[in-house]
Design a protein around this motif. Structure first.
Motif: not given
Length: 348
Positions: A288-311
């Motif tokens: 489970d922690e590995a999922v949270h690791r990957d997803s939160n790094h991914f979220f940070a990348d999306c915020i930097e790229a100004r992509v707010d719609d994960l869909r």
């Protein structure tokens, strides 16, 4: 390439009351939302025919006339009995110890910091680990209780903040809220599991309360100031969690920690065998922690790229797991029917 993010529930809750009269079984409907990242939300209905312990307790107290307040409840709605759902698809069905051992979790993954905020996030996490190492040393069960107390905070803070922003702006949240709340619930289930094993004493409970109070306010302030940095901090925290649980497993294998029977709450939550042991629980938690690791790094990348719609984004190409470019995220392919099975959370 980032892994597919987990399926989730929207608004999970436990039944806390039951009918004041009668003891006959009732029918409740469990609505499971399994939305795909690139497809509309899918609904599946599961029916339970059971009388909950809470319902039986209220009914018995009312009938015996010694309800200690139960008699003040005139009518209790027939509330659906909704249970927490696991973070990974592998745990939606019964899983064996052999399958737990072979889960692909990217054991050695590490996100190299590439800008000042990343470096600050990594340094903060390394500093936070020092007192934990000094205080708990190899007491990994008690360490897990403290770790999960902290780990359950970021998802709730992020989900709450984005929920309020969605209401304020009168627009869809882009799929963040469901995943963040599911993350918080998953970490809470980790805590409930280790609480059953460790049975913390009063001073440990007081320490948990103090740490939670400090960390919640600090993380809330950080999320308001810089959501990208906040998610990067969580990504690095989860990297450390994977390391800690790996060390936990080594202590069990060396015989320095008893491989106790898994508590019932863990067996039900992760669909473990009835004879599951503590080692199986630690393997599931680490996954489970590995999922949270990957997803939160991914979220940070999306915020930097100004992509707010994960869909609108499924995955991000990232050589050696370094930071992908903003263009790589922004130019991600649009929704398509071929990705309808991707288990990504999409909230409303």
């Amino acid at each position: 390439m980032y892994p597919i993010l987990s399926r989730t529930l929207t608004a999970t809750t436990w039944t806390v009351a039951a009918a004041a009269r009668g003891t006959a079984p009732t029918t409740a409907h469990l609505l499971l939302i399994r939305p795909a990242l690139l497809a509309p939300t899918l609904l599946a209905t599961k029916t339970h025919h059971a009388t909950t312990p809470a319902r039986r307790a209220w009914s018995s107290a009312s009938n015996n006339g010694n309800g200690n307040g139960a008699d003040l409840i005139k009518e209790v709605p027939d509330m659906p009995e909704i249970h927490p759902q696991p973070m990974r698809d592998e745990f939606l069905h019964p899983i064996t110890p052999q399958q737990l051992e072979t889960l692909n979790i990217g054991l050695d993954k590490h996100r190299e910091p590439v800008d000042l905020r990343d470096k600050i996030a990594l340094r903060v996490v390394k500093w936070l680990r020092v007192p934990a190492d000094l205080f708990f040393r190899k007491k990994y069960i008690h360490r897990a209780v403290m770790l999960e107390t902290v780990a359950a905070v970021p998802g709730m803070v992020g989900g709450m903040t984005r929920h309020l922003r969605s209401l304020r702006k009168l627009q869809h949240d882009g799929g963040w809220i469901s995943h963040l709340l599911h993350e918080a619930e998953n970490e809470r289930m980790h805590l409930m599991t280790f609480m059953k094993i460790s049975q913390p004493v009063l001073w440990e409970r007081m320490l948990v309360t103090a740490v939670q109070g400090v960390f919640f306010n600090a993380f809330f302030a950080l999320y308001l100031a810089s959501p990208k940095t906040a998610h990067r901090v969580v990504g690095y925290l989860e990297e450390e969690a994977v390391i800690s649980y790996t060390a936990f497993l080594k202590e069990i294998d060396a015989g320095r920690i008893n491989n106790l029977p898994a508590p019932e709450i863990a067996i039900e939550y992760w669909n473990l065998p009835k004879d599951a042991k503590l080692r199986d629980v630690v393997l599931a938690v680490r996954a489970d922690e590995a999922v949270h690791r990957d997803s939160n790094h991914f979220f940070a990348d999306c915020i930097e790229a100004r992509v707010d719609d994960l869909r609108k984004v499924h995955h991000v190409e990232s050589r050696d797991w370094r930071k992908p470019s903003a263009k790589a995220i922004a130019d991600a392919p649009p929704a398509s029917a071929s990705n309808a099975g991707a288990p990504m959370a999409v909230s409303h």
